[in-house]
Write a protein that holds these residues in place. Structure first.
Motif, PDB file in Angstrom:
ATOM      1  N   PHE A 251       0.824  -1.209   0.000  1.00  0.00           N
ATOM      2  CA  PHE A 251       0.000   0.000   0.000  1.00  0.00           C
ATOM      3  C   PHE A 251       0.859   1.260   0.000  1.00  0.00           C
ATOM      4  O   PHE A 251       0.520   2.250  -0.664  1.00  0.00           O
ATOM      5  CB  PHE A 251      -0.955  -0.017   1.192  1.00  0.00           C
ATOM      6  CG  PHE A 251      -2.103  -0.966   1.028  1.00  0.00           C
ATOM      7  CD1 PHE A 251      -3.204  -0.612   0.270  1.00  0.00           C
ATOM      8  CD2 PHE A 251      -2.065  -2.229   1.596  1.00  0.00           C
ATOM      9  CE1 PHE A 251      -4.267  -1.488   0.092  1.00  0.00           C
ATOM     10  CE2 PHE A 251      -3.123  -3.110   1.430  1.00  0.00           C
ATOM     11  CZ  PHE A 251      -4.227  -2.749   0.675  1.00  0.00           C
ATOM     12  N   ASN A 252       1.944   1.246   0.723  1.00  0.00           N
ATOM     13  CA  ASN A 252       2.813   2.416   0.780  1.00  0.00           C
ATOM     14  C   ASN A 252       3.423   2.721  -0.590  1.00  0.00           C
ATOM     15  O   ASN A 252       3.619   3.880  -0.966  1.00  0.00           O
ATOM     16  CB  ASN A 252       3.922   2.193   1.805  1.00  0.00           C
ATOM     17  CG  ASN A 252       4.678   3.472   2.133  1.00  0.00           C
ATOM     18  OD1 ASN A 252       4.067   4.514   2.378  1.00  0.00           O
ATOM     19  ND2 ASN A 252       5.988   3.399   2.139  1.00  0.00           N
ATOM     20  N   THR A 253       3.698   1.671  -1.357  1.00  0.00           N
ATOM     21  CA  THR A 253       4.296   1.852  -2.682  1.00  0.00           C
ATOM     22  C   THR A 253       3.273   2.262  -3.724  1.00  0.00           C
ATOM     23  O   THR A 253       3.506   3.195  -4.512  1.00  0.00           O
ATOM     24  CB  THR A 253       4.981   0.538  -3.136  1.00  0.00           C
ATOM     25  OG1 THR A 253       6.027   0.211  -2.220  1.00  0.00           O
ATOM     26  CG2 THR A 253       5.561   0.686  -4.541  1.00  0.00           C
ATOM     27  N   HIS A 254       2.122   1.594  -3.732  1.00  0.00           N
ATOM     28  CA  HIS A 254       1.194   1.750  -4.851  1.00  0.00           C
ATOM     29  C   HIS A 254       0.033   2.712  -4.582  1.00  0.00           C
ATOM     30  O   HIS A 254      -0.717   3.035  -5.510  1.00  0.00           O
ATOM     31  CB  HIS A 254       0.664   0.388  -5.273  1.00  0.00           C
ATOM     32  CG  HIS A 254       1.736  -0.522  -5.774  1.00  0.00           C
ATOM     33  ND1 HIS A 254       2.391  -0.302  -6.964  1.00  0.00           N
ATOM     34  CD2 HIS A 254       2.309  -1.634  -5.219  1.00  0.00           C
ATOM     35  CE1 HIS A 254       3.307  -1.250  -7.138  1.00  0.00           C
ATOM     36  NE2 HIS A 254       3.274  -2.059  -6.099  1.00  0.00           N
ATOM     37  N   ALA A 255      -0.107   3.165  -3.345  1.00  0.00           N
ATOM     38  CA  ALA A 255      -1.151   4.152  -3.035  1.00  0.00           C
ATOM     39  C   ALA A 255      -0.536   5.521  -2.799  1.00  0.00           C
ATOM     40  O   ALA A 255      -1.041   6.313  -2.004  1.00  0.00           O
ATOM     41  CB  ALA A 255      -1.950   3.701  -1.823  1.00  0.00           C
ATOM     42  N   SER A 256       0.561   5.796  -3.492  1.00  0.00           N
ATOM     43  CA  SER A 256       1.296   7.037  -3.241  1.00  0.00           C
ATOM     44  C   SER A 256       0.447   8.277  -3.509  1.00  0.00           C
ATOM     45  O   SER A 256       0.580   9.296  -2.826  1.00  0.00           O
ATOM     46  CB  SER A 256       2.570   7.080  -4.101  1.00  0.00           C
ATOM     47  OG  SER A 256       2.250   6.955  -5.483  1.00  0.00           O
ATOM     48  N   GLY A 257      -0.455   8.195  -4.494  1.00  0.00           N
ATOM     49  CA  GLY A 257      -1.286   9.350  -4.817  1.00  0.00           C
ATOM     50  C   GLY A 257      -2.169   9.766  -3.657  1.00  0.00           C
ATOM     51  O   GLY A 257      -2.202  10.941  -3.266  1.00  0.00           O
ATOM     52  N   ILE A 258      -2.900   8.807  -3.077  1.00  0.00           N
ATOM     53  CA  ILE A 258      -3.794   9.139  -1.967  1.00  0.00           C
ATOM     54  C   ILE A 258      -2.985   9.470  -0.714  1.00  0.00           C
ATOM     55  O   ILE A 258      -3.423  10.288   0.114  1.00  0.00           O
ATOM     56  CB  ILE A 258      -4.795   7.989  -1.706  1.00  0.00           C
ATOM     57  CG1 ILE A 258      -5.925   8.447  -0.780  1.00  0.00           C
ATOM     58  CG2 ILE A 258      -4.110   6.776  -1.125  1.00  0.00           C
ATOM     59  CD1 ILE A 258      -6.847   9.474  -1.393  1.00  0.00           C
ATOM     60  N   THR A 264      -0.830  16.455   2.309  1.00  0.00           N
ATOM     61  CA  THR A 264      -0.997  17.862   1.932  1.00  0.00           C
ATOM     62  C   THR A 264      -2.356  18.433   2.316  1.00  0.00           C
ATOM     63  O   THR A 264      -2.462  19.604   2.677  1.00  0.00           O
ATOM     64  CB  THR A 264      -0.807  18.027   0.409  1.00  0.00           C
ATOM     65  OG1 THR A 264      -1.751  17.192  -0.281  1.00  0.00           O
ATOM     66  CG2 THR A 264       0.599  17.624   0.004  1.00  0.00           C
ATOM     67  N   ARG A 265      -3.409  17.603   2.240  1.00  0.00           N
ATOM     68  CA  ARG A 265      -4.755  18.123   2.470  1.00  0.00           C
ATOM     69  C   ARG A 265      -5.309  17.784   3.843  1.00  0.00           C
ATOM     70  O   ARG A 265      -6.150  18.513   4.380  1.00  0.00           O
ATOM     71  CB  ARG A 265      -5.691  17.605   1.375  1.00  0.00           C
ATOM     72  CG  ARG A 265      -7.019  18.343   1.294  1.00  0.00           C
ATOM     73  CD  ARG A 265      -7.872  17.815   0.163  1.00  0.00           C
ATOM     74  NE  ARG A 265      -7.175  17.876  -1.127  1.00  0.00           N
ATOM     75  CZ  ARG A 265      -7.636  17.322  -2.236  1.00  0.00           C
ATOM     76  NH1 ARG A 265      -8.790  16.648  -2.206  1.00  0.00           N
ATOM     77  NH2 ARG A 265      -6.961  17.417  -3.364  1.00  0.00           N
ATOM     78  N   TYR A 266      -4.841  16.668   4.417  1.00  0.00           N
ATOM     79  CA  TYR A 266      -5.413  16.219   5.686  1.00  0.00           C
ATOM     80  C   TYR A 266      -4.422  16.247   6.840  1.00  0.00           C
ATOM     81  O   TYR A 266      -4.736  15.768   7.930  1.00  0.00           O
ATOM     82  CB  TYR A 266      -6.009  14.812   5.510  1.00  0.00           C
ATOM     83  CG  TYR A 266      -7.233  14.810   4.643  1.00  0.00           C
ATOM     84  CD1 TYR A 266      -8.495  15.037   5.177  1.00  0.00           C
ATOM     85  CD2 TYR A 266      -7.138  14.615   3.267  1.00  0.00           C
ATOM     86  CE1 TYR A 266      -9.627  15.061   4.389  1.00  0.00           C
ATOM     87  CE2 TYR A 266      -8.262  14.633   2.453  1.00  0.00           C
ATOM     88  CZ  TYR A 266      -9.506  14.855   3.021  1.00  0.00           C
ATOM     89  OH  TYR A 266     -10.630  14.875   2.234  1.00  0.00           O
ATOM     90  N   ASP A 267      -3.247  16.774   6.597  1.00  0.00           N
ATOM     91  CA  ASP A 267      -2.253  16.971   7.655  1.00  0.00           C
ATOM     92  C   ASP A 267      -1.938  15.665   8.384  1.00  0.00           C
ATOM     93  O   ASP A 267      -1.850  15.610   9.613  1.00  0.00           O
ATOM     94  CB  ASP A 267      -2.754  18.027   8.649  1.00  0.00           C
ATOM     95  CG  ASP A 267      -1.652  18.496   9.598  1.00  0.00           C
ATOM     96  OD1 ASP A 267      -0.472  18.470   9.201  1.00  0.00           O
ATOM     97  OD2 ASP A 267      -1.990  18.875  10.738  1.00  0.00           O
ATOM     98  N   GLN A 268      -1.761  14.588   7.624  1.00  0.00           N
ATOM     99  CA  GLN A 268      -1.451  13.280   8.190  1.00  0.00           C
ATOM    100  C   GLN A 268      -0.007  12.895   7.878  1.00  0.00           C
ATOM    101  O   GLN A 268       0.522  13.239   6.828  1.00  0.00           O
ATOM    102  CB  GLN A 268      -2.373  12.214   7.600  1.00  0.00           C
ATOM    103  CG  GLN A 268      -3.839  12.432   7.890  1.00  0.00           C
ATOM    104  CD  GLN A 268      -4.141  12.387   9.365  1.00  0.00           C
ATOM    105  OE1 GLN A 268      -3.918  11.384  10.029  1.00  0.00           O
ATOM    106  NE2 GLN A 268      -4.628  13.504   9.891  1.00  0.00           N
ATOM    107  N   THR A 269       0.610  12.175   8.806  1.00  0.00           N
ATOM    108  CA  THR A 269       1.893  11.579   8.460  1.00  0.00           C
ATOM    109  C   THR A 269       1.638  10.462   7.460  1.00  0.00           C
ATOM    110  O   THR A 269       0.557   9.863   7.440  1.00  0.00           O
ATOM    111  CB  THR A 269       2.598  10.994   9.694  1.00  0.00           C
ATOM    112  OG1 THR A 269       1.807   9.900  10.213  1.00  0.00           O
ATOM    113  CG2 THR A 269       2.792  12.050  10.775  1.00  0.00           C
ATOM    114  N   ARG A 270       2.597  10.190   6.637  1.00  0.00           N
ATOM    115  CA  ARG A 270       2.426   9.164   5.615  1.00  0.00           C
ATOM    116  C   ARG A 270       2.196   7.799   6.249  1.00  0.00           C
ATOM    117  O   ARG A 270       1.390   6.998   5.767  1.00  0.00           O
ATOM    118  CB  ARG A 270       3.663   9.130   4.706  1.00  0.00           C
ATOM    119  CG  ARG A 270       3.399   8.603   3.310  1.00  0.00           C
ATOM    120  CD  ARG A 270       4.560   8.878   2.388  1.00  0.00           C
ATOM    121  NE  ARG A 270       4.254   8.522   1.013  1.00  0.00           N
ATOM    122  CZ  ARG A 270       3.623   9.322   0.160  1.00  0.00           C
ATOM    123  NH1 ARG A 270       3.237  10.528   0.544  1.00  0.00           N
ATOM    124  NH2 ARG A 270       3.373   8.914  -1.087  1.00  0.00           N
ATOM    125  N   SER A 271       2.875   7.528   7.343  1.00  0.00           N
ATOM    126  CA  SER A 271       2.757   6.209   7.974  1.00  0.00           C
ATOM    127  C   SER A 271       1.370   6.012   8.577  1.00  0.00           C
ATOM    128  O   SER A 271       0.758   4.947   8.409  1.00  0.00           O
ATOM    129  CB  SER A 271       3.829   6.027   9.042  1.00  0.00           C
ATOM    130  OG  SER A 271       3.713   7.009  10.056  1.00  0.00           O
TER     131      SER A 271
END
Length: 479
Positions: A251-258, A264-271
């Motif tokens: 998911f981390n590799t292939h859901a990079s867009g979301i 950027t929009r929801y102020d979340q860490t990527r993890s």
């Protein structure tokens, strides 16, 4: 103020019946009855009949001695009292997704993922909004990817019937559903590429989720093994770290867009965003569909050739009128398909339990009585009984495919999604964010089935959402 939205009750006020029994022994006996001696449905109906009430006290698994959680619950088994579980002003949903027990956050990267958050928490608003973004992004892919995935599945089923005289759907549906969800939501077939999961995705998902919920479910092992190794103590996350990491990596590799949107929009860490994305796709969606699709086959199959003919005619007429294409508008026009899916969801909800903790003292109403509930008490509802409420549904234990054509008012009480069926999920409630997708895909499943076949026969072993379903014949479309 009562939990049913009235300032006073005209119903007789009575104490909540039932007992929790002596410490340790009472919860242990209830757990053994729930999993072993009675099973969930009989466990609840026996107490409902004993107390002559759809509201009563009981213990819910896992409980002591191996767990320190408080097992005491007030159960709600009718459609009227059950509705309080959707009332954010009366109950809170913090850490009650799995009931009296919450798995370690170590299973999810150290985060409390969305289902364990209450709508009052800021993070709930952000993460549920992110789920809606994911659904919006995948929207154009849902219908074509489901068609493509099911085409592969039908070809496999046909071959297995030709070779073995039967095709067990339970095994095939896991890979089918997992592939569809990844292809539609993430935009990547999980079997492909050096960084893919091959055919391991469903197995990784099954193990990762089982270790989280083992204390409150029965996966079908011998009872003594379940009791000693699953229901008596927490399973450590370390045993599924590798499974988790492979899923997370995909998911981390292939859901990079979301995930970019999350940052950027929801102020979340990527993890944290990736952990929630993975939980939504794998835990919520994959396991929800894994329970629902076999139920559709079971009930529609048992209904026989008459219903099959009516469904096939409706599906083919609507698709033909749409230029031979399956579209949202075409599916929406299929009244019998819609009613059939609502009836399957009513008969066998893919999620069976809902919980909420009282925010304050209030008066709870069932159809027949009123009950005083104290602040802090945990309330639980068993949906397969609440959705068969005889005061809402005529002949509630009978599968009637046309039920919701004949009476659209009761669609509201199809309660599977942690909300009324006539409501929509928002960032301010706990209704399943994928509720509308689940209904759509369930309808698409029937559409794909009857575009391809006139009728079919199945063999069913077991009961409930754990039934084993095998196709024994498929008759290709002739009209």
């Amino acid at each position: 103020m009562s939990g049913n939205g009235v300032t006073s009750s005209k119903l007789p006020l009575r104490p909540v019946p039932g007992s929790y029994g002596p410490p340790i022994l009472g919860p242990l006996i209830d757990r053994l009855n729930y999993f072993w001696f009675q099973g969930p449905a009989k466990f609840f109906t026996a107490r409902m009949n004993e107390h002559k009430s759809t509201v009563f006290r009981t213990n819910m698994p896992p409980g002591p001695p191996g767990f320190c959680n408080d097992p005491r619950v007030v159960m709600l088994l009718d459609a009227k009292s059950f509705a309080v579980l959707f009332d954010n002003e009366t109950v809170k949903k913090r850490n009650v997704f799995t009931g009296t027990f919450m798995p370690s956050v170590r299973f999810n990267g150290g985060y409390r993922v969305l289902p364990y958050l209450d709508p009052s928490e800021v993070q709930h608003t952000k993460l549920k909004g992110l789920c809606f973004e994911l659904l919006k992004t995948g929207g154009p892919r849902f219908i074509p990817e489901f068609h493509s995935t099911m085409k592969e599945a039908w070809e496999t089923i046909e071959k297995q019937i030709a070779d073995k005289k039967a095709s067990e759907f339970n095994d095939l549906k896991e890979q089918t559903i997992f592939n569809f969800l990844c292809r539609s939501m993430v935009g990547k077939d999980p079997r492909e590429g050096p960084d893919g999961l091959g055919n391991d995705g469903p197995g990784l998902a099954d193990k990762w989720v089982l270790f989280q919920v083992a204390p409150v479910v029965s996966p079908g092992l011998p009872h003594i093994i379940e009791e000693l190794f699953l229901h008596s103590f927490r399973l450590p996350s370390v045993f599924v770290n590798e499974d988790h990491d492979r899923l997370y990596g995909f998911f981390n590799t292939h859901a990079s867009g979301i995930l970019d949107v999350a940052e950027t929009r929801y102020d979340q860490t990527r993890s944290e965003a990736c952990e929630n994305l993975m939980f939504f796709v794998v835990f919520n969606s994959y396991f929800g569909f894994s329970a629902l699709l076999p139920s559709i086959i079971k009930y529609v199959g048992a209904a026989g050739a008459g219903l099959h003919k009516d469904l096939a005619m409706e599906v083919r007429t609507a698709v033909q009128a749409n230029g031979g294409h399956v579209s949202l508008s075409a599916v929406e026009s299929m009244e019998l398909v819609k009613s059939t899916i609502y009836e399957v969801l009513r008969m066998e909800p893919p999620v069976v339990l809902q919980y909420g903790r009282a925010k304050r003292d209030f008066v709870l109403e069932s159809h027949d009585a009123a009950f005083e509930i104290k602040k802090g008490e945990l309330l639980g509802g068993f949906q397969p009984i609440a959705t068969r409420d005889p005061k809402v549904f005529e002949n509630p234990d009978e599968f009637v495919a046309t039920r919701f054509i004949e009476n659209k008012k009761v669609i509201k009480y199809v309660l599977w999604s942690n909300g009324f069926e006539t409501d929509d999920p928002t960032v301010h409630n706990k209704q399943c964010p994928g509720k509308n997708l689940v209904v759509l895909v369930a309808r698409l499943f029937v559409v794909e089935l009857f575009l391809r076949y006139d009728t079919f026969e199945v063999e069913v072993k077991g009961s409930g959402t754990s039934s084993k379903i095998s196709f024994t014949s498929l008759t290709k479309a002739t009209y």
